[in-house]
Design an enzyme around this catalytic site. Structure first.
Site, PDB file in Angstrom:
ATOM      1  N   SER A   1       0.828  -1.205   0.000  1.00 35.20           N
ATOM      2  CA  SER A   1       0.000   0.000   0.000  1.00 35.20           C
ATOM      3  C   SER A   1       0.859   1.250   0.000  1.00 35.20           C
ATOM      4  O   SER A   1       1.956   1.273   0.579  1.00 35.20           O
ATOM      5  CB  SER A   1      -0.867  -0.011   1.266  1.00 35.20           C
ATOM      6  OG  SER A   1      -1.470   1.248   1.465  1.00 35.20           O
TER       7      SER A   1
ATOM      8  N   TYR B   1      -1.991  -1.634  10.981  1.00 33.63           N
ATOM      9  CA  TYR B   1      -2.281  -2.063   9.605  1.00 33.63           C
ATOM     10  C   TYR B   1      -1.130  -1.685   8.677  1.00 33.63           C
ATOM     11  O   TYR B   1      -0.592  -2.515   7.942  1.00 33.63           O
ATOM     12  CB  TYR B   1      -3.596  -1.433   9.114  1.00 33.63           C
ATOM     13  CG  TYR B   1      -3.697  -1.368   7.610  1.00 33.63           C
ATOM     14  CD1 TYR B   1      -4.024  -2.502   6.873  1.00 33.63           C
ATOM     15  CD2 TYR B   1      -3.426  -0.187   6.913  1.00 33.63           C
ATOM     16  CE1 TYR B   1      -4.073  -2.451   5.492  1.00 33.63           C
ATOM     17  CE2 TYR B   1      -3.480  -0.123   5.545  1.00 33.63           C
ATOM     18  CZ  TYR B   1      -3.798  -1.263   4.825  1.00 33.63           C
ATOM     19  OH  TYR B   1      -3.835  -1.205   3.461  1.00 33.63           O
TER      20      TYR B   1
ATOM     21  N   LYS C   1       1.967  -3.932   6.476  1.00 33.14           N
ATOM     22  CA  LYS C   1       2.362  -3.817   5.059  1.00 33.14           C
ATOM     23  C   LYS C   1       3.879  -3.697   4.954  1.00 33.14           C
ATOM     24  O   LYS C   1       4.516  -4.346   4.132  1.00 33.14           O
ATOM     25  CB  LYS C   1       1.670  -2.616   4.399  1.00 33.14           C
ATOM     26  CG  LYS C   1       0.154  -2.776   4.244  1.00 33.14           C
ATOM     27  CD  LYS C   1      -0.199  -3.942   3.354  1.00 33.14           C
ATOM     28  CE  LYS C   1      -1.685  -4.202   3.271  1.00 33.14           C
ATOM     29  NZ  LYS C   1      -2.038  -5.506   2.699  1.00 33.14           N
TER      30      LYS C   1
ATOM     31  N   PHE D   1      -2.335   2.630  -4.618  1.00 34.65           N
ATOM     32  CA  PHE D   1      -2.805   3.917  -4.134  1.00 34.65           C
ATOM     33  C   PHE D   1      -4.284   3.723  -3.736  1.00 34.65           C
ATOM     34  O   PHE D   1      -4.564   2.817  -2.971  1.00 34.65           O
ATOM     35  CB  PHE D   1      -2.446   5.023  -5.146  1.00 34.65           C
ATOM     36  CG  PHE D   1      -0.970   5.330  -5.002  1.00 34.65           C
ATOM     37  CD1 PHE D   1      -0.008   4.376  -5.388  1.00 34.65           C
ATOM     38  CD2 PHE D   1      -0.532   6.466  -4.355  1.00 34.65           C
ATOM     39  CE1 PHE D   1       1.351   4.584  -5.139  1.00 34.65           C
ATOM     40  CE2 PHE D   1       0.825   6.678  -4.113  1.00 34.65           C
ATOM     41  CZ  PHE D   1       1.754   5.741  -4.511  1.00 34.65           C
TER      42      PHE D   1
HETATM   43  C1  UD1 Z   1      -6.811   4.234   3.535  1.00 30.40           C
HETATM   44  C2  UD1 Z   1      -5.541   3.768   4.169  1.00 30.40           C
HETATM   45  C3  UD1 Z   1      -4.762   2.979   3.158  1.00 30.40           C
HETATM   46  C4  UD1 Z   1      -5.593   1.828   2.682  1.00 30.40           C
HETATM   47  C5  UD1 Z   1      -6.870   2.372   2.063  1.00 30.40           C
HETATM   48  C6  UD1 Z   1      -7.788   1.260   1.621  1.00 30.40           C
HETATM   49  C7  UD1 Z   1      -3.940   5.010   5.591  1.00 30.40           C
HETATM   50  C8  UD1 Z   1      -3.464   6.354   5.991  1.00 30.40           C
HETATM   51  N1  UD1 Z   1      -4.853   4.959   4.645  1.00 30.40           N
HETATM   52  O1  UD1 Z   1      -6.444   5.183   2.526  1.00 30.40           O
HETATM   53  O2  UD1 Z   1      -3.584   2.493   3.707  1.00 30.40           O
HETATM   54  O3  UD1 Z   1      -4.876   1.074   1.753  1.00 30.40           O
HETATM   55  O4  UD1 Z   1      -7.547   3.163   3.025  1.00 30.40           O
HETATM   56  O5  UD1 Z   1      -8.393   0.613   2.691  1.00 30.40           O
HETATM   57  O6  UD1 Z   1      -3.506   4.043   6.116  1.00 30.40           O
HETATM   58  N2  UD1 Z   1     -12.725  10.831   3.275  1.00 30.40           N
HETATM   59  C9  UD1 Z   1     -13.752  11.719   3.563  1.00 30.40           C
HETATM   60  N3  UD1 Z   1     -14.928  11.217   4.049  1.00 30.40           N
HETATM   61  C10 UD1 Z   1     -15.130   9.876   4.249  1.00 30.40           C
HETATM   62  C11 UD1 Z   1     -14.074   8.974   3.942  1.00 30.40           C
HETATM   63  C12 UD1 Z   1     -12.888   9.497   3.467  1.00 30.40           C
HETATM   64  O7  UD1 Z   1     -13.602  12.937   3.408  1.00 30.40           O
HETATM   65  O8  UD1 Z   1     -16.198   9.503   4.698  1.00 30.40           O
HETATM   66  C13 UD1 Z   1     -11.447  11.366   2.733  1.00 30.40           C
HETATM   67  C14 UD1 Z   1     -10.235  11.049   3.583  1.00 30.40           C
HETATM   68  O9  UD1 Z   1     -10.047  12.047   4.542  1.00 30.40           O
HETATM   69  C15 UD1 Z   1      -9.134  11.008   2.518  1.00 30.40           C
HETATM   70  C16 UD1 Z   1      -9.854  10.512   1.256  1.00 30.40           C
HETATM   71  O10 UD1 Z   1     -11.238  10.735   1.493  1.00 30.40           O
HETATM   72  O11 UD1 Z   1      -8.679  12.302   2.274  1.00 30.40           O
HETATM   73  C17 UD1 Z   1      -9.617   9.048   0.984  1.00 30.40           C
HETATM   74  O12 UD1 Z   1      -9.916   8.309   2.165  1.00 30.40           O
HETATM   75  P1  UD1 Z   1     -10.009   6.715   2.169  1.00 30.40           P
HETATM   76  O13 UD1 Z   1     -10.877   6.263   1.069  1.00 30.40           O
HETATM   77  O14 UD1 Z   1     -10.370   6.287   3.561  1.00 30.40           O
HETATM   78  O15 UD1 Z   1      -8.534   6.240   1.806  1.00 30.40           O
HETATM   79  P2  UD1 Z   1      -7.135   6.613   2.478  1.00 30.40           P
HETATM   80  O16 UD1 Z   1      -7.286   7.101   3.862  1.00 30.40           O
HETATM   81  O17 UD1 Z   1      -6.390   7.453   1.522  1.00 30.40           O
END
Ligand code: UD1
Length: 343
Positions: free
Chosen positions: A128, A153, A157, A182
């Site tokens: 990841s 988690y 990785k 990503f």
């Molecule tokens: C996370 C994990 C990543 C993992 C991936 C898939 C971390 C830091 N991140 O990625 O390792 O592989 O999930 O499970 O370990 N967001 C909102 N509202 C929501 C949900 C998300 O605004 O309800 C925003 C988050 O703040 C972020 C973006 O959307 O900026 C993406 O979030 P998300 O889909 O959870 O993925 P990551 O945090 O990037």
């Protein structure tokens, strides 16, 4: 005639695994799926069978159960393994680290050890972009430093990457590729397989599609005061079918002996940074709907921005993300509608 390559896909009932099984079969390979269905059900396997028209063998087994998993190695004649089977909820891993260390590390160690003992050669590990943490320079290349993990988690990785590197170093017949994903999003164009999180979605796109379907009341955008052009976080959203195809390229590379080192790492992204607001607005536009959303406080542990330099995967794997974001977001909504019986 050469024998068809056969790939064991552990965790193949899940979101990424089921899409990868479909692409492997499409590329002329045989597939065996194992899964303990801890965070999935048979719908992913059944969907993959329907799409491919192949009765893909499935074994309900936990990779942590070494004796039961060894039986799979005796029963099926595969030479490559793609290891997806792992827990992946960041928040849960902080609350229950042992669950994550025990499951994610033990299952991977069993896979590597059984491959070594039974003379299997090629392994792809699902890593990841989380290993880069808050990167000092963007986009990140595979040479960018890994940062100390901010969750158990993320730590699993990093540790599994190291286990793979050391095992390949010690066992001359083993080759390994770690793919650093990503943000995988979207669904198969058939809408027969897709992401199906249990309970409240933790990730952005399932939360968006469930909000659009009326299952969630309102999407919270976590933070609009980040140092980015529109104040929301930047990520590299990679289409799930494109991501699945990267696995086919990785397996081929090892089968055809095209790898430069016996252990290699590739970023799997698009190379494009997209903000949360941009993603939400694109979703609304391409699906012709309005999404209920509000700005909420920042989420603990989020990095501000991360996106991939994909030039190594492009040149070495001969792989490139192709599906436009618009199409990916249409597929995500088509899948949610299919699951909920909308329209
Ligand atoms: C996370 C994990 C990543 C993992 C991936 C898939 C971390 C830091 N991140 O990625 O390792 O592989 O999930 O499970 O370990 N967001 C909102 N509202 C929501 C949900 C998300 O605004 O309800 C925003 C988050 O703040 C972020 C973006 O959307 O900026 C993406 O979030 P998300 O889909 O959870 O993925 P990551 O945090 O990037």
């Amino acid at each position: 005639m050469n024998k068809k390559p056969c790939v064991l896909v552990s965790g193949g009932a899940g979101y990424i695994g089921s899409h990868t099984a479909v692409e492997l079969i499409g590329a002329g390979m045989d597939v065996v799926i194992t899964d303990n269905l801890a965070n999935s059900d048979m719908s992913g396997v059944e969907g993959a069978r329907r799409i491919t028209g192949v009765d893909i063998p499935f074994v309900d087994v936990d990779c942590c159960d070494r004796a039961a998993f060894a039986e799979v190695f005796r029963r099926y004649d595969f030479d490559s393994v793609i290891h997806f089977a792992a827990f992946k909820a960041v928040g849960e891993s902080v609350d229950n680290p042992m669950k994550y260390y025990r499951n994610n590390l033990a299952s991977f160690m069993n896979v590597v050890e059984l491959m070594h003992e039974s003379g299997r050669h090629n392994i792809v590990f699902s890593s990841s972009a989380t290993v880069y943490g808050e990167a000092d320079e963007l986009p990140v290349t595979e040479k960018s430093p890994r940062k100390p993990a901010t969750s158990p988690y993320g730590n699993t990785k990093q540790m599994c990457e190291d286990i793979l590197r050391d095992s390949v170093g010690a066992y001359p017949s083993l080759k390994g590729i770690a793919l650093r994903y990503f943000n995988p999003i979207g669904a198969h164009p058939s809408a027969l397989i897709g992401e199906l999180p249990r309970g409240v979605p933790q990730n952005l796109v399932p939360y968006i599609t469930q909000t659009a379907a009326g299952i969630r009341e309102c999407l919270s955008v976590f933070g609009d005061d980040y140092p980015t052009p529109d104040g929301s976080c930047l990520r590299d959203y990679i289409d799930i079918v494109d991501l699945a195809k990267a696995h086919v390229a990785a397996i081929r590379r090892m089968i055809e002996n095209k790898n430069k080192e016996r252990y290699e790492i590739f970023n799997v992204g698009t190379g494009r940074a997209v903000s949360v607001f941009e993603l939400v607005k694109t979703f609304e536009r391409v699906n012709n709907l309005r999404l209920n959303y509000k700005v909420a406080p920042r989420r603990a542990g989020d990095v501000v921005a991360i996106w991939a330099d994909t030039s190594l995967a492009n040149s070495e794997l001969g792989w490139k993300a192709e599906r436009p974001l618009e199409e990916t977001l249409r597929s995500a909504w088509a899948w949610e509608k299919h699951v909920r019986g909308i329209e």
